[in-house]
Design an enzyme around this catalytic site. Structure first.
Site, PDB file in Angstrom:
ATOM      1  N   SER A 106       1.122  -1.275   0.053  1.00 41.43           N
ATOM      2  CA  SER A 106      -0.056  -0.271   0.251  1.00 41.43           C
ATOM      3  C   SER A 106       1.265   1.100  -0.133  1.00 41.43           C
ATOM      4  O   SER A 106       1.235   2.195   0.968  1.00 41.43           O
ATOM      5  CB  SER A 106      -1.240   0.185   1.167  1.00 41.43           C
ATOM      6  OG  SER A 106      -1.671  -1.239   1.267  1.00 41.43           O
ATOM      7  N   LYS A 181      -6.066   2.265  -3.581  1.00 39.77           N
ATOM      8  CA  LYS A 181      -6.709   1.609  -2.026  1.00 39.77           C
ATOM      9  C   LYS A 181      -6.433   2.665  -0.977  1.00 39.77           C
ATOM     10  O   LYS A 181      -7.043   1.786   0.418  1.00 39.77           O
ATOM     11  CB  LYS A 181      -4.793   0.573  -2.041  1.00 39.77           C
ATOM     12  CG  LYS A 181      -4.737   0.253  -1.057  1.00 39.77           C
ATOM     13  CD  LYS A 181      -5.587  -1.483  -0.678  1.00 39.77           C
ATOM     14  CE  LYS A 181      -5.868  -1.671   0.475  1.00 39.77           C
ATOM     15  NZ  LYS A 181      -4.340  -2.285   1.147  1.00 39.77           N
ATOM     16  N   LYS A 250      -0.950   4.300   8.518  1.00 40.46           N
ATOM     17  CA  LYS A 250      -0.168   4.797   7.429  1.00 40.46           C
ATOM     18  C   LYS A 250      -0.956   5.162   6.173  1.00 40.46           C
ATOM     19  O   LYS A 250      -0.410   5.707   5.620  1.00 40.46           O
ATOM     20  CB  LYS A 250       0.560   3.766   7.363  1.00 40.46           C
ATOM     21  CG  LYS A 250       2.191   3.935   6.013  1.00 40.46           C
ATOM     22  CD  LYS A 250       1.144   3.235   4.865  1.00 40.46           C
ATOM     23  CE  LYS A 250       1.474   1.690   5.116  1.00 40.46           C
ATOM     24  NZ  LYS A 250       1.509   1.056   3.442  1.00 40.46           N
TER      25      LYS A 250
END
Length: 309
Positions: A106, A181, A250
């Site tokens: 990611s 994403k 994150k």
């Protein structure tokens, strides 16, 4: 003859993904690398170990690979593997022209967009292919995979991706999958946050939490968190959903940064990202993302103690 495939990153998601990749009837040869030797040692029991699946002690051993998959925690680690570090060459210089890099972590889409032309200049192609589905679906080989890049590169990657996931969604140009994403994880986190807050209120009102979960899942409040996290991990207090709170924080930082890139003001996104950052700073290292509920409990307990003092 099959291809030579490299796989870098054998964490909670990477290891089961690689295990599914190596279960194929294909005659592809797979070289697995992780800087932690203990993670690599877990592969020794795999049926393909020593035949079509072997370990690589360093990135230099991947130099002859046709395709290299990276499944790493963030862009900083991914960039170091691709671009290299002082005294340590990266895949950008090690791989032969014509090789394809699949970044399945990611990563920050801004970093993906920065890397793409650099790799192109070196004769290498890049596809960003992040996944959704957590550890259970990684183990079952049923992940949803988003993929951004040139159509020809996606088709080249498709046979490998199909071994690790059940759904492949082409998202457009390189970088688009990483952006989608991050935004997807924001929508999930917002649902988890709302469900956790509602659960706290329900508990304070002495409502039956199992019945409340049934109500949510049969009604308009239903979301992935209510379906797969409440009864399974939050109500019983196991908090073992399979995705780290630090990784969620994150991903929310990444999604939050897209506001400026898009010229859009998203106040709830900022609030959600800020809450997860505070939870990350105050919770124990390595905790699961479902512990956002526990963090909210702590905040409420602290507020009550201050009120009674």
């Amino acid at each position: 003859m099959g291809m030579e495939i490299g796989f870098v990153g054998l964490g909670m998601m990477g290891l089961p993904m690689l295990e599914n990749l190596a279960r194929s009837d294909s005659d592809d040869r797979i070289l697995a690398h992780d800087r932690d030797p203990a993670r690599l040692a877990r592969l020794h029991a795999h049926p393909a170990w020593g035949r079509t699946l072997r370990g690589a002690g360093g990135l230099d051993e991947l130099a002859g690979c046709d395709i290299v998959i990276t499944m790493l925690p963030d862009s900083a680690v991914t960039n170091a593997v691709i671009e290299g570090a002082p005294g340590r060459p990266g895949l950008m210089t090690l791989l032969r022209p014509g090789a394809l890099l699949l970044d399945m972590g990611s990563s920050d889409p801004a970093q993906t967009l920065r890397l793409a032309p650099l790799l192109r200049a070196a004769g290498l192609a890049l596809v960003d292919a992040p996944v959704s589905g957590a550890v259970a679906k990684a183990a079952a080989g049923t992940l949803a995979i988003m993929a951004g890049g040139d159509a020809a590169d996606l088709e080249r990657a498709r046979p490998l991706l199909s071994r690790m996931g059940a759904t492949l969604i082409p998202t457009g140009a390189v970088g688009s999958a990483h952006a989608m994403k991050a935004l997807n994880n924001y929508v999930y986190a917002a649902g988890l946050l709302a469900a956790s807050e509602a659960l706290l209120i329900a508990r304070r009102m002495d409502l039956d939490l199992d019945v409340f979960t049934d109500v949510l899942n049969a009604s308009s409040g239903r979301n992935v968190a209510t379906e797969t996290k409440l009864r399974q991990f939050i109500v019983p207090g196991s908090y073992a959903g399979g995705f780290a709170l630090a990784l969620m924080a994150k991903d929310l930082r990444t999604a939050d940064a897209l506001q400026a890139h898009a010229g859009v003001r998203a106040e709830q996104l900022s609030l959600c990202a800020g809450l997860w950052q505070r939870a990350l700073a105050e919770m124990e290292p390595g905790v699961d993302n479902t512990r956002i509920h526990q963090y909210l409990e702590r905040l409420n307990a602290s507020d009550l103690a201050a009120h009674l003092a």
